[in-house]
Design a protein around this motif. Structure first.
Motif, PDB file in Angstrom:
ATOM      1  N   PRO A  18       2.265  -0.205  -6.359  1.00 46.99           N
ATOM      2  CA  PRO A  18       2.981   1.075  -6.243  1.00 46.99           C
ATOM      3  C   PRO A  18       3.608   1.497  -7.563  1.00 46.99           C
ATOM      4  O   PRO A  18       4.028   0.664  -8.375  1.00 46.99           O
ATOM      5  N   ASP A  62       0.816  -1.209   0.000  1.00 49.66           N
ATOM      6  CA  ASP A  62       0.000   0.000   0.000  1.00 49.66           C
ATOM      7  C   ASP A  62       0.855   1.267   0.000  1.00 49.66           C
ATOM      8  O   ASP A  62       0.324   2.381   0.060  1.00 49.66           O
ATOM      9  N   ARG A  63       2.157   1.137  -0.063  1.00 49.21           N
ATOM     10  CA  ARG A  63       3.082   2.272  -0.111  1.00 49.21           C
ATOM     11  C   ARG A  63       4.270   1.894  -0.993  1.00 49.21           C
ATOM     12  O   ARG A  63       4.581   0.714  -1.170  1.00 49.21           O
ATOM     13  N   ASP A  64       4.969   2.893  -1.525  1.00 52.53           N
ATOM     14  CA  ASP A  64       6.246   2.626  -2.176  1.00 52.53           C
ATOM     15  C   ASP A  64       7.192   1.975  -1.168  1.00 52.53           C
ATOM     16  O   ASP A  64       7.221   2.342   0.015  1.00 52.53           O
ATOM     17  N   ALA A  67      -1.287   4.882  -6.348  1.00 51.92           N
ATOM     18  CA  ALA A  67      -0.745   5.188  -5.019  1.00 51.92           C
ATOM     19  C   ALA A  67      -1.769   4.871  -3.937  1.00 51.92           C
ATOM     20  O   ALA A  67      -2.968   5.062  -4.127  1.00 51.92           O
ATOM     21  N   ASP A 120      10.608   2.119  -5.759  1.00 54.34           N
ATOM     22  CA  ASP A 120      10.068   0.764  -5.652  1.00 54.34           C
ATOM     23  C   ASP A 120      10.591   0.014  -6.867  1.00 54.34           C
ATOM     24  O   ASP A 120      11.234   0.617  -7.733  1.00 54.34           O
ATOM     25  N   MET A 159       3.164   9.451  -2.240  1.00 56.77           N
ATOM     26  CA  MET A 159       3.815   8.352  -2.930  1.00 56.77           C
ATOM     27  C   MET A 159       4.045   8.719  -4.401  1.00 56.77           C
ATOM     28  O   MET A 159       3.518   9.699  -4.916  1.00 56.77           O
ATOM     29  N   GLN A 212      -3.670  -1.612  -7.006  1.00 59.75           N
ATOM     30  CA  GLN A 212      -2.931  -0.602  -6.255  1.00 59.75           C
ATOM     31  C   GLN A 212      -1.449  -0.950  -6.148  1.00 59.75           C
ATOM     32  O   GLN A 212      -0.824  -0.854  -5.094  1.00 59.75           O
ATOM     33  N   THR A 225       3.589   8.659  -8.343  1.00 61.45           N
ATOM     34  CA  THR A 225       2.401   8.540  -9.171  1.00 61.45           C
ATOM     35  C   THR A 225       2.774   8.798 -10.618  1.00 61.45           C
ATOM     36  O   THR A 225       3.916   9.134 -10.934  1.00 61.45           O
TER      37      THR A 225
END
Length: 574
Positions: free
Chosen positions: A331, A276-278, A382, A352, A387, A329, A389
């Motif tokens: 990253p 859910d995040r880089d 993102a 990432d 984050m 989703q 994009t």
């Protein structure tokens, strides 16, 4: 617990008025020259091509103007979506507009119904508590009914992802109890009157409403959290055996509508997000020590932090449930980002490696391997503000990475999701008996009787029926001595393998099947059990040597009188 929605997702009507979109792409001399191509989605929700798309709100046009023939587009439906956060009538037209807009650019719409955390009564830790509030659930399911009505109005395929991480919260908060209390029939909604006031009933409620509305073009997909069993299977508990954790979560989700249930229909697919995040956000801001960085090597062990392990988890779930995946989703960070909070400047955002894995060098092969593991869509976006994009993801060649590489993906033909037996099966892994290679009699199989006696799955002369074995799906039956099934496989790692054949029989005596690899016999499997055609036994042979590369495996029936469900090939040692 893990997911924080972008501010732009909570108030999109305000965003579109007050905020600037990502820079318009595809209008200059560097615009990719890629033609849009037709996409077919079956009545069961399977497209003929792997879906590749991005997050974008209604009214935004970056994807349309990028010159890339994206064939999927997703958005969030958070609390308030149903009346456009007070800007429209309470009729769900905001979602219909998104569906129609996406269709107009050649993309299948995907909506993330993410409403529970916006309901009154707390956040993620109160997820189960809110399902027990009758008034809250009456309004909640009323909103979902409007979504199904607008989907029916749309009339074309639309994927509906349900409550990201919500099912995982329910499993943890109820102590793995699908019979825990929830307000379903007690809401007074007529569509839910026959369902129990339990968490299982809550899961089935989405199905009951879809069925009552008649929104058969809406494919409902259940989110499966990798940590739902109590172990974080990819970042921290990466040496844990996958199958026992999958079995535990499946046992909880099955009565919620993942398997056969009182509504008469089931969920159409599954949803997963790899992070859910880089990854470097976790390393630099959350100090995770690199736990969210996954090895992209094609030889990485499935007992490591790796994309191979993630793919194997997806494959095992696909095999267990018979459902395909939306991987969502993903990253957008790549190796050229600046590892800073993204305020919109060029290259801002955290690094990432997942976009480069799927769209960089060998990206098509990686995407194909995921499709073969049961994946229908790769959707990038993102998970929170700051984050990486698209729009400012300038790569080392001075171009937008996602735009230029997305164009190349489609220009190369994308990834075809084949018919059963049309693609090589990756080993180590599971071979479903019914997925023998294409080519017909004498090539993919040899069968002594005409027609498919079970009438399921395929239309040639192999006899296939629905199985009641764990995980569902199909099995090959009505087996006679001398018949055989052939499978094209690709072995990723040479070494000693343990092979397990799943067999069942209702007749006495010894029943035997042999396995050959490229024409040389490698193993024999026998059972004497005669307790029933769906009384399944696993027969294992160890010490079978397989070399890396492409091979043809053949299961030959030395005797008749038994059924075959699947063959597992597990790597043991070099």
């Amino acid at each position: 617990m893990r997911r924080i929605v972008l501010a732009s997702l909570a108030f999109p009507a305000l965003l579109l008025v007050a905020c600037q979109e990502p820079p318009t792409a595809g209008t200059g001399s560097d615009a990719p020259d890629v033609a849009y191509s037709a996409l077919t989605v079956s009545a069961a929700g399977q497209p003929d091509k792997l879906l590749l798309g991005l997050f974008e709100n209604p009214g935004q046009t970056w994807m349309k103007n990028s010159g890339v023939p994206w064939n999927a587009r997703y958005c969030y439906l958070t609390k308030g979506w149903v009346n456009n956060w007070g800007w429209s009538a309470y009729d769900g037209s905001w979602a219909l507009n998104f569906m129609q807009e996406s269709d107009g650019m050649g993309a299948v719409p995907v909506v993330e119904f993410y409403q529970m955390n916006g309901e009154a009564g707390g956040g993620e830790s109160q997820f189960w508590a809110k399902t027990q509030n009758t008034a809250t659930m009456k309004g909640y399911f009323g909103d979902f009914k409007l979504l199904m009505q607008r989907a029916k109005d749309f009339g074309k395929p639309v994927y509906v992802e349900l409550e990201a991480d919500g099912y995982g919260f329910l499993e943890g908060q109820t102590g793995n109890n699908p019979n825990a209390a929830a307000a379903v029939a007690s809401t007074g909604l007529p569509e839910l009157s026959a369902l129990p006031n339990t968490v299982a009933g809550w899961g089935m409620a989405f199905l009951a409403i879809k069925k009552a509305v008649g929104a058969n073009n809406a494919f409902l997909c259940m989110h499966v959290s990798a940590w739902a069993s109590g172990k974080d299977l990819f970042n921290y508990d990466y040496t844990a055996s996958l199958q026992p954790e999958i079995d535990k979560v499946y046992a909880f989700l099955s009565p919620l509508g993942l398997a056969s249930n009182a509504t008469g229909i089931a969920y159409d697919g599954l949803v997963s997000d790899p992070s859910d995040r880089d990854a470097d956000y976790y390393r630099l801001v959350q100090n995770d020590g690199g736990a969210h960085w996954w090895d992209t090597s094609s030889t990485a062990s499935i007992s490591s932090r790796s994309l191979n392990r993630y793919r194997e988890w997806l494959r095992l779930w696909n095999s267990k449930s018979g459902k395909r995946w939306l991987v969502w989703q993903i990253p957008l960070g790549n190796s050229n980002h600046l590892d800073v909070n993204n305020n919109g400047g060029a290259r801002e955002g955290y690094k990432d490696n997942r976009p480069e894995y799927f769209l960089g060098t060998n990206g098509l092969a990686h995407a194909k391997a995921f499709a073969d593991a049961g994946v229908t869509a790769l959707l990038f976006g993102a998970g929170m503000g700051g984050m990486s994009t698209f729009g400012n993801d300038i790569y080392t060649d001075g171009k937008s990475f996602i735009q230029s590489r997305g164009a190349a993906f489609f220009a190369a033909g994308g990834v075809t999701i084949g018919t059963p037996g049309s693609t090589r099966i990756a080993l180590p892994g599971r071979i479903q008996g019914e997925d023998y290679k294409v080519g017909g009699e004498g090539v993919g199989y040899h069968d002594l009787t005409a027609g498919n006696s079970g009438g399921k799955y395929r239309t040639d002369n192999v006899d296939i029926e629905t199985t009641t074995d764990a995980g569902g799906g199909y099995n090959v039956g009505w087996i006679d001595a001398g018949e055989w099934l052939a499978y094209d496989v690709s072995v990723s790692q040479a070494g000693s393998y343990s092979l397990t054949l799943r067999m069942a029989s209702a007749v006495s005596g010894t029943k035997t099947a042999t396995l050959s690899v490229d024409g040389s016999q490698a193993a024999a499997f026998s059972i004497t059990d005669a307790s029933g055609w769906q009384s399944w036994k696993s027969v294992t042979v160890t010490g079978v040597r397989l070399t890396a590369g492409n091979h043809t495996l053949r299961i030959s029936m030395a005797t008749g009188g038994f059924n075959v469900n699947w063959l597992d090939a597990a790597y043991v040692s070099p």
